[in-house]
Design a protein around this motif. Structure first.
Motif, PDB file in Angstrom:
ATOM      1  N   PHE A  40       0.860  -1.180   0.000  1.00 37.84           N
ATOM      2  CA  PHE A  40       0.000   0.000   0.000  1.00 37.84           C
ATOM      3  C   PHE A  40       0.901   1.236   0.000  1.00 37.84           C
ATOM      4  O   PHE A  40       0.779   2.112   0.845  1.00 37.84           O
ATOM      5  CB  PHE A  40      -0.914   0.013   1.228  1.00 37.84           C
ATOM      6  CG  PHE A  40      -2.174  -0.790   1.071  1.00 37.84           C
ATOM      7  CD1 PHE A  40      -3.356  -0.206   0.666  1.00 37.84           C
ATOM      8  CD2 PHE A  40      -2.162  -2.156   1.319  1.00 37.84           C
ATOM      9  CE1 PHE A  40      -4.514  -0.962   0.521  1.00 37.84           C
ATOM     10  CE2 PHE A  40      -3.314  -2.923   1.186  1.00 37.84           C
ATOM     11  CZ  PHE A  40      -4.499  -2.314   0.778  1.00 37.84           C
ATOM     12  N   SER A  41       1.818   1.283  -0.966  1.00 38.57           N
ATOM     13  CA  SER A  41       2.786   2.373  -0.996  1.00 38.57           C
ATOM     14  C   SER A  41       2.409   3.389  -2.075  1.00 38.57           C
ATOM     15  O   SER A  41       1.336   3.984  -2.013  1.00 38.57           O
ATOM     16  CB  SER A  41       4.200   1.814  -1.206  1.00 38.57           C
ATOM     17  OG  SER A  41       4.278   1.057  -2.403  1.00 38.57           O
ATOM     18  N   VAL A  42       3.274   3.573  -3.057  1.00 37.71           N
ATOM     19  CA  VAL A  42       3.033   4.544  -4.129  1.00 37.71           C
ATOM     20  C   VAL A  42       3.331   3.884  -5.465  1.00 37.71           C
ATOM     21  O   VAL A  42       4.138   2.939  -5.544  1.00 37.71           O
ATOM     22  CB  VAL A  42       3.901   5.807  -3.949  1.00 37.71           C
ATOM     23  CG1 VAL A  42       3.499   6.567  -2.697  1.00 37.71           C
ATOM     24  CG2 VAL A  42       5.390   5.448  -3.899  1.00 37.71           C
ATOM     25  N   PRO A  43       2.727   4.369  -6.555  1.00 35.56           N
ATOM     26  CA  PRO A  43       2.948   3.746  -7.866  1.00 35.56           C
ATOM     27  C   PRO A  43       4.418   3.653  -8.254  1.00 35.56           C
ATOM     28  O   PRO A  43       4.840   2.656  -8.850  1.00 35.56           O
ATOM     29  CB  PRO A  43       2.164   4.667  -8.817  1.00 35.56           C
ATOM     30  CG  PRO A  43       1.054   5.208  -7.976  1.00 35.56           C
ATOM     31  CD  PRO A  43       1.666   5.414  -6.626  1.00 35.56           C
ATOM     32  N   ALA A  44       5.217   4.668  -7.907  1.00 35.21           N
ATOM     33  CA  ALA A  44       6.621   4.679  -8.317  1.00 35.21           C
ATOM     34  C   ALA A  44       7.412   3.529  -7.706  1.00 35.21           C
ATOM     35  O   ALA A  44       8.468   3.144  -8.234  1.00 35.21           O
ATOM     36  CB  ALA A  44       7.261   6.014  -7.936  1.00 35.21           C
ATOM     37  N   ALA A  45       6.932   2.968  -6.611  1.00 34.06           N
ATOM     38  CA  ALA A  45       7.655   1.885  -5.932  1.00 34.06           C
ATOM     39  C   ALA A  45       7.189   0.503  -6.371  1.00 34.06           C
ATOM     40  O   ALA A  45       7.803  -0.506  -5.983  1.00 34.06           O
ATOM     41  CB  ALA A  45       7.491   2.026  -4.423  1.00 34.06           C
ATOM     42  N   LEU A  46       6.141   0.441  -7.151  1.00 29.85           N
ATOM     43  CA  LEU A  46       5.533  -0.859  -7.446  1.00 29.85           C
ATOM     44  C   LEU A  46       6.475  -1.805  -8.174  1.00 29.85           C
ATOM     45  O   LEU A  46       6.564  -2.997  -7.838  1.00 29.85           O
ATOM     46  CB  LEU A  46       4.246  -0.682  -8.254  1.00 29.85           C
ATOM     47  CG  LEU A  46       3.546  -1.983  -8.647  1.00 29.85           C
ATOM     48  CD1 LEU A  46       3.068  -2.733  -7.409  1.00 29.85           C
ATOM     49  CD2 LEU A  46       2.378  -1.720  -9.584  1.00 29.85           C
ATOM     50  N   ASP A  47       7.195  -1.329  -9.189  1.00 33.41           N
ATOM     51  CA  ASP A  47       8.063  -2.217  -9.962  1.00 33.41           C
ATOM     52  C   ASP A  47       9.086  -2.911  -9.066  1.00 33.41           C
ATOM     53  O   ASP A  47       9.336  -4.120  -9.202  1.00 33.41           O
ATOM     54  CB  ASP A  47       8.770  -1.425 -11.065  1.00 33.41           C
ATOM     55  CG  ASP A  47       7.853  -1.102 -12.236  1.00 33.41           C
ATOM     56  OD1 ASP A  47       6.756  -1.699 -12.321  1.00 33.41           O
ATOM     57  OD2 ASP A  47       8.228  -0.256 -13.064  1.00 33.41           O
ATOM     58  N   ALA A  48       9.672  -2.154  -8.155  1.00 35.97           N
ATOM     59  CA  ALA A  48      10.668  -2.738  -7.250  1.00 35.97           C
ATOM     60  C   ALA A  48      10.040  -3.787  -6.349  1.00 35.97           C
ATOM     61  O   ALA A  48      10.647  -4.844  -6.074  1.00 35.97           O
ATOM     62  CB  ALA A  48      11.326  -1.650  -6.413  1.00 35.97           C
TER      63      ALA A  48
END
Length: 231
Positions: A40-48
């Motif tokens: 439940f973070s942010v879109p920019a962190a999803l790939d990682a």
């Protein structure tokens, strides 16, 4: 005991999930190496986070909203390698509402206009909400159409008459509202209103923890909250 590694733990939802997990004897939050990841973070962190899940063969529950087409492709690719749930809303009530909206849209013709209203707290950065889009997709599926082809996401000025068969969205922001959603089906002389009000983020946290516990040990693939809840 199912251990959960939580991405976005310092945010509002992360804190609510930690609170709910702390009240259950069968789950525990761990800083890393959990049986299941919950994002439940942010879109920019999803790939990682997806890369970490795939690398470790770890199931992952994704509740992050505001995702774009590239994120969805990455999620699809990850689901070929690990068990995955992507849920715009983990509330039991909202997922039941989605089922009802799909059924209503399937049984009513295009002479019934569909409008979706949502309101959230002043700090929410994306609109329409992921839940509003979830409900819009349910309505579109009920009618057998592609939501992207029929969605009206904003009206301003002289927008012209409403297009028959389209699904409209309206978004409000203010205060500390956890989440209000209403689907209105309107025909000449009558109206059906189906809605849900979240009074606390705890309702979403309970569903997220339940989803993580359910997902542990599942084979690779895409699952849904409907699978978790047995709908």
């Amino acid at each position: 005991m199912v251990s959960i590694t939580l991405f976005g733990g310092s945010g509002r939802m992360g804190r609510a999930i930690a609170e709910v997990a702390g009240q259950r004897a069968d789950v525990a939050i761990v800083p890393d190496g959990g049986d299941v990841f919950v994002d439940f973070s942010v879109p920019a962190a999803l790939d990682a986070h997806l890369d970490a899940a795939v690398a470790g063969g770890t199931p992952i529950v994704i509740g992050t909203t505001g995702l774009e087409a590239a994120h969805q492709r990455a999620i699809d690719a990850a689901a070929e390698r690990v068990a995955l749930i992507q849920a715009a809303n983990t509330s039991l009530g909202v997922n039941l509402l989605s089922h009802l909206v799909r059924e209503a849209a399937a049984r009513l013709g295009d002479d019934w206009d569909i409008e979706i209203f949502e309101m959230h707290h002043r700090m929410k950065v994306d609109a329409p909400s992921g839940t509003a889009l979830l409900l819009g997709r349910a309505a579109a599926e009920g009618r057998g159409v592609d939501l992207d082809a029929v969605a009206d996401r904003g009206r301003d000025g002289i927008s012209g008459a409403r297009t028959s068969g389209h699904i409209g969205f309206a978004a409000l922001r203010g205060g500390s509202v956890a989440g209000d959603h209403q689907v209105i089906l309107a025909a000449d002389g009558e109206r059906i209103e189906l809605g849900h009000r979240a009074e606390s983020r705890i309702v979403f946290a309970r569903g997220a923890v339940a989803a993580a516990a359910w997902l542990a040990g599942k084979p690779a693939g895409r699952y849904t909250m409907a699978d978790v809840l047995g709908f």
